[in-house]
Scaffold this motif. Structure first.
Motif, mmCIF file in Angstrom:
data_model
loop_
_atom_site.group_PDB
_atom_site.id
_atom_site.type_symbol
_atom_site.label_atom_id
_atom_site.label_comp_id
_atom_site.label_asym_id
_atom_site.label_seq_id
_atom_site.Cartn_x
_atom_site.Cartn_y
_atom_site.Cartn_z
ATOM 1 N N GLU A 131 84.488 16.466 50.813
ATOM 2 C CA GLU A 131 85.767 16.137 51.434
ATOM 3 C C GLU A 131 86.892 16.990 50.854
ATOM 4 O O GLU A 131 87.809 17.421 51.571
ATOM 5 C CB GLU A 131 86.070 14.650 51.246
ATOM 6 C CG GLU A 131 85.019 13.710 51.822
ATOM 7 C CD GLU A 131 84.875 13.800 53.338
ATOM 8 O OE1 GLU A 131 85.834 14.275 54.006
ATOM 9 O OE2 GLU A 131 83.820 13.400 53.866
ATOM 10 N N ARG A 132 86.832 17.235 49.572
ATOM 11 C CA ARG A 132 87.851 18.052 48.907
ATOM 12 C C ARG A 132 87.877 19.455 49.489
ATOM 13 O O ARG A 132 88.946 19.998 49.810
ATOM 14 C CB ARG A 132 87.529 18.092 47.406
ATOM 15 C CG ARG A 132 88.496 18.848 46.536
ATOM 16 C CD ARG A 132 88.026 18.799 45.085
ATOM 17 N NE ARG A 132 88.180 17.455 44.509
ATOM 18 C CZ ARG A 132 87.609 17.069 43.367
ATOM 19 N NH1 ARG A 132 86.817 17.916 42.709
ATOM 20 N NH2 ARG A 132 87.821 15.870 42.897
ATOM 21 N N LEU A 133 86.713 20.051 49.636
ATOM 22 C CA LEU A 133 86.635 21.415 50.164
ATOM 23 C C LEU A 133 87.046 21.461 51.629
ATOM 24 O O LEU A 133 87.741 22.398 52.057
ATOM 25 C CB LEU A 133 85.216 21.955 49.998
ATOM 26 C CG LEU A 133 84.977 23.355 50.547
ATOM 27 C CD1 LEU A 133 85.876 24.377 49.848
ATOM 28 C CD2 LEU A 133 83.508 23.754 50.399
ATOM 29 N N ALA A 134 86.649 20.459 52.405
ATOM 30 C CA ALA A 134 87.019 20.432 53.819
ATOM 31 C C ALA A 134 88.534 20.417 53.984
ATOM 32 O O ALA A 134 89.097 21.108 54.846
ATOM 33 C CB ALA A 134 86.387 19.224 54.505
ATOM 34 N N ALA A 135 89.209 19.641 53.139
ATOM 35 C CA ALA A 135 90.668 19.564 53.221
ATOM 36 C C ALA A 135 91.311 20.896 52.853
ATOM 37 O O ALA A 135 92.285 21.331 53.484
ATOM 38 C CB ALA A 135 91.172 18.449 52.310
ATOM 39 N N ILE A 136 90.781 21.554 51.827
ATOM 40 C CA ILE A 136 91.320 22.848 51.401
ATOM 41 C C ILE A 136 91.162 23.880 52.515
ATOM 42 O O ILE A 136 92.106 24.613 52.858
ATOM 43 C CB ILE A 136 90.617 23.325 50.118
ATOM 44 C CG1 ILE A 136 91.012 22.430 48.939
ATOM 45 C CG2 ILE A 136 90.955 24.788 49.819
ATOM 46 C CD1 ILE A 136 90.152 22.652 47.702
ATOM 47 N N ALA A 137 89.956 23.978 53.062
ATOM 48 C CA ALA A 137 89.709 24.950 54.129
ATOM 49 C C ALA A 137 90.562 24.648 55.356
ATOM 50 O O ALA A 137 91.072 25.561 56.023
ATOM 51 C CB ALA A 137 88.228 24.947 54.492
ATOM 52 N N ASP A 138 90.744 23.370 55.655
ATOM 53 C CA ASP A 138 91.558 22.989 56.812
ATOM 54 C C ASP A 138 93.015 23.416 56.613
ATOM 55 O O ASP A 138 93.646 23.938 57.542
ATOM 56 C CB ASP A 138 91.471 21.471 57.012
ATOM 57 C CG ASP A 138 92.231 21.011 58.252
ATOM 58 O OD1 ASP A 138 91.837 21.408 59.359
ATOM 59 O OD2 ASP A 138 93.219 20.277 58.092
ATOM 60 N N ARG A 139 93.541 23.214 55.410
ATOM 61 C CA ARG A 139 94.932 23.617 55.145
ATOM 62 C C ARG A 139 95.118 25.119 55.296
ATOM 63 O O ARG A 139 96.201 25.586 55.650
ATOM 64 C CB ARG A 139 95.342 23.189 53.734
ATOM 65 C CG ARG A 139 95.534 21.692 53.560
ATOM 66 C CD ARG A 139 96.313 21.370 52.290
ATOM 67 N NE ARG A 139 95.624 21.773 51.077
ATOM 68 C CZ ARG A 139 94.774 21.009 50.398
ATOM 69 N NH1 ARG A 139 94.486 19.784 50.850
ATOM 70 N NH2 ARG A 139 94.213 21.438 49.290
ATOM 71 N N ARG A 140 94.074 25.869 55.005
ATOM 72 C CA ARG A 140 94.163 27.326 55.091
ATOM 73 C C ARG A 140 93.746 27.872 56.451
ATOM 74 O O ARG A 140 93.798 29.076 56.693
ATOM 75 C CB ARG A 140 93.294 27.951 53.980
ATOM 76 C CG ARG A 140 94.018 27.910 52.638
ATOM 77 C CD ARG A 140 93.062 27.920 51.475
ATOM 78 N NE ARG A 140 93.778 28.102 50.216
ATOM 79 C CZ ARG A 140 94.506 27.135 49.628
ATOM 80 N NH1 ARG A 140 94.583 25.946 50.201
ATOM 81 N NH2 ARG A 140 95.141 27.376 48.488
ATOM 82 N N GLY A 141 93.292 26.996 57.330
ATOM 83 C CA GLY A 141 92.920 27.418 58.668
ATOM 84 C C GLY A 141 91.687 28.287 58.720
ATOM 85 O O GLY A 141 91.585 29.188 59.568
ATOM 86 N N VAL A 142 90.733 28.043 57.810
ATOM 87 C CA VAL A 142 89.495 28.828 57.779
ATOM 88 C C VAL A 142 88.289 27.902 57.903
ATOM 89 O O VAL A 142 88.398 26.685 57.725
ATOM 90 C CB VAL A 142 89.381 29.660 56.484
ATOM 91 C CG1 VAL A 142 90.557 30.612 56.346
ATOM 92 C CG2 VAL A 142 89.287 28.751 55.264
ATOM 93 N N VAL A 143 87.162 28.496 58.207
ATOM 94 C CA VAL A 143 85.895 27.771 58.233
ATOM 95 C C VAL A 143 85.055 28.286 57.066
ATOM 96 O O VAL A 143 84.714 29.479 57.023
ATOM 97 C CB VAL A 143 85.149 27.978 59.561
ATOM 98 C CG1 VAL A 143 83.804 27.254 59.527
ATOM 99 C CG2 VAL A 143 85.995 27.482 60.728
ATOM 100 N N GLN A 144 84.757 27.413 56.114
ATOM 101 C CA GLN A 144 84.047 27.800 54.895
ATOM 102 C C GLN A 144 82.554 27.501 55.029
ATOM 103 O O GLN A 144 82.156 26.355 55.205
ATOM 104 C CB GLN A 144 84.602 27.053 53.696
ATOM 105 C CG GLN A 144 83.865 27.330 52.402
ATOM 106 C CD GLN A 144 83.907 28.789 52.006
ATOM 107 O OE1 GLN A 144 84.987 29.375 51.925
ATOM 108 N NE2 GLN A 144 82.751 29.393 51.756
ATOM 109 N N PRO A 145 81.697 28.529 54.923
ATOM 110 C CA PRO A 145 80.245 28.275 54.922
ATOM 111 C C PRO A 145 79.820 27.534 53.655
ATOM 112 O O PRO A 145 80.286 27.852 52.547
ATOM 113 C CB PRO A 145 79.639 29.681 54.964
ATOM 114 C CG PRO A 145 80.739 30.570 55.445
ATOM 115 C CD PRO A 145 81.999 29.968 54.913
ATOM 116 N N VAL A 146 78.939 26.548 53.822
ATOM 117 C CA VAL A 146 78.480 25.755 52.683
ATOM 118 C C VAL A 146 76.978 25.528 52.759
ATOM 119 O O VAL A 146 76.377 25.523 53.835
ATOM 120 C CB VAL A 146 79.183 24.382 52.618
ATOM 121 C CG1 VAL A 146 80.678 24.550 52.420
ATOM 122 C CG2 VAL A 146 78.885 23.540 53.860
#
Length: 477
Positions: free
Chosen positions: A164-179
């Motif tokens: 959840e922490r990473l999803a929020a960070i990526a969302d704020r930056r407008g990117v899609v982070q591969p995990v």
């Protein structure tokens, strides 16, 4: 195959020649000259002592590069036979410096890191962020933000909170982070308990049974892209049996996940072992790669699914054998340990501050006197350090010439991995430099510390740097 040297070995055999170098233990570029002086990549250890002092970490650059090429070729070839691709990650935790990152990336490896500091080193070396993977069971908000901002190729998720922490960070930056999702397959590697990382009762990863629910949550979040499962069964592993069993369990879940969307990658970890003593017999890497990849392919065939692209993390197998540590003998004393047995205690000018592994894991190493040839009989020896700990042992049991004496140079083999990385300033001992050798030349790639360096951090010393400690911000928590 032999049991790993991170497990207590049988008594060391008395060597026929106490000067001999077991070829599977020492760097390929290591050889003695006519006077018995060890040369590594064409550089005499006596010259290294004169120029850089002791203790000294010595790393054979070409040996690291050659091993990186060998491992990458082995896994790429094994994967190609099944029509898929393989990526190999260099483990930053084994040994990390900007120079070493450049060596391994030059040879085609990706890099995995586990902290913000390791990420900073990899980026400073010019590593392609898209070829960096980020591990860790407790990545801070700040570390995740740095990784996302850098554009790393993958982040290995280790908990629901982190998801959840990473999803929020990526969302704020407008990117899609591969995990990837790290799971515990339940396969117990045949290694030291602290090095076995896939059993259930430990800090890393999710239970395998929980993976479908975790992946379902990731797929609900537009800022995360699920690319595959990750599993690491341990470290210093010699055979393929554990990997084959782990693959069976992972592919079962992988097949279930395919029904809900693409799962392009399966990362089986690694932790492949190296020889620390003459008794160790690691599986050749080409044989190991073929056995692991074939096992994945069989499991996929049984379930009627395509073989995914694969990723591996060989760990110490890239850099471990390429390194040695040089020490100078300070004192020698015989200690009676039984009615008929005497052990030579050989004290050197380093110890557990530059190699913590014997104290942590009971790890076994090989030592040789390398500044001369000796005709003396082999004597049972324990190489110990200078620290105020009875457990300050560098080599628990090996045979050195009975005439070992103060001033002799002793080399400990296979210290390229996890020695520099675990080094400390215990007893206020400065950490040694790291010197790379290649084609008869030597150069410092990590500067050694001095007493002045240690004092400069003490705010009570006149003239010491007095910058305030970094304050913790909300984003660091």
């Amino acid at each position: 195959m032999s049991v790993s040297s991170d497990a207590p070995p049988a008594a060391r055999a008395v060597p026929d020649d106490v000067n001999a170098l077991a070829p599977q233990v020492w760097p390929e570029g290591a050889a003695r000259d006519d006077n018995g002086v060890l040369h590594v990549a064409g550089v005499a250890v006596t010259e290294l002592r004169e120029r850089f002092g002791t203790p000294l970490y010595v790393l054979d650059e070409e040996a690291v590069r050659a091993r990186a090429r060998e491992v990458l070729t082995a896994f790429r070839d094994a994967a190609a036979r099944h029509g898929v691709q393989a990526r190999v990650y260099y483990a930053g935790k084994a040994f990390l410096s900007t120079e070493v990152v450049r060596w391994v990336t030059d040879e085609g490896l990706a890099v995995d890191v586990a902290t913000g500091g390791e990420l900073a080193v990899a980026l400073a070396a010019g590593a392609d962020p898209a070829r960096i993977g980020v591990h860790g069971n407790n990545k801070s908000v700040a570390e995740l933000e740095r990784a996302v901002d850098a554009g790393v190729g993958s982040i290995v998720l280790d908990s629901r909170i982190e998801l959840e922490r990473l999803a929020a960070i990526a969302d704020r930056r407008g990117v899609v982070q591969p995990v990837l999702v790290r799971v515990n397959s339940g396969v117990h590697a045949e290694t030291h308990d602290f090095l076995a990382t896939a059993h259930e009762d430990q800090k890393f990863g999710f239970a395998l049974a929980d993976a479908p629910a975790v992946v379902a949550r990731i797929r609900e979040l537009p800022s995360l892209a699920f690319v595959g499962l990750h599993c690491h069964i341990g470290s210093q592993i010699f055979g393929a049996a554990g990997f084959a069993e782990s693959a069976s369990r992972l592919v079962e879940v992988h097949a279930e996940l395919i029904a809900g969307g693409d799962v392009p990658v399966l990362n089986l970890g690694g932790g492949f072992g190296i020889a620390y003593t003459e008794a160790d017999d690691p599986t050749p890497i080409a044989e190991l790669a073929a056995a692991i990849v074939d096992a994945v392919a069989r499991e996929c065939e049984v379930r009627g699914i395509p073989v995914p692209n694969l990723a591996f993390e060989p760990g110490r197998a890239i850099v471990g054998r390429a390194g040695i540590t040089l020490y100078e003998v300070g004192t020698v004393k015989p200690v009676r340990v039984g009615d008929e047995l005497t052990r030579l205690y050989v004290s050197v000018d380093g110890g557990m501050s530059d190699n913590a592994r014997p104290a942590l894991y009971g790890a076994q190493y090989t030592a040789r006197v390398v500044s001369r040839t000796s005709a003396a009989a082999p004597a049972l020896a324990r190489v110990v350090g200078k620290h105020c700990e009875s457990g300050d042992v560098v080599v628990d049991a090996d045979h050195l010439p009975a005439d070992v004496t103060p001033g002799d140079l002793v080399a400990v083999a296979a210290t390229g991995a996890y020695c520099f990385s675990l080094a400390s300033n215990y007893n206020y001992v400065p950490r040694p430099p790291v010197v790379a050798v290649r084609a008869g030349e030597a150069r410092v790639i990590v500067r050694g510390e001095t007493i002045d360096d240690l004092l400069a951090r003490d705010a009570g010393v006149a003239g010491a740097r007095t910058a305030p400690a970094t304050e913790t911000t909300e984003g660091d928590r």
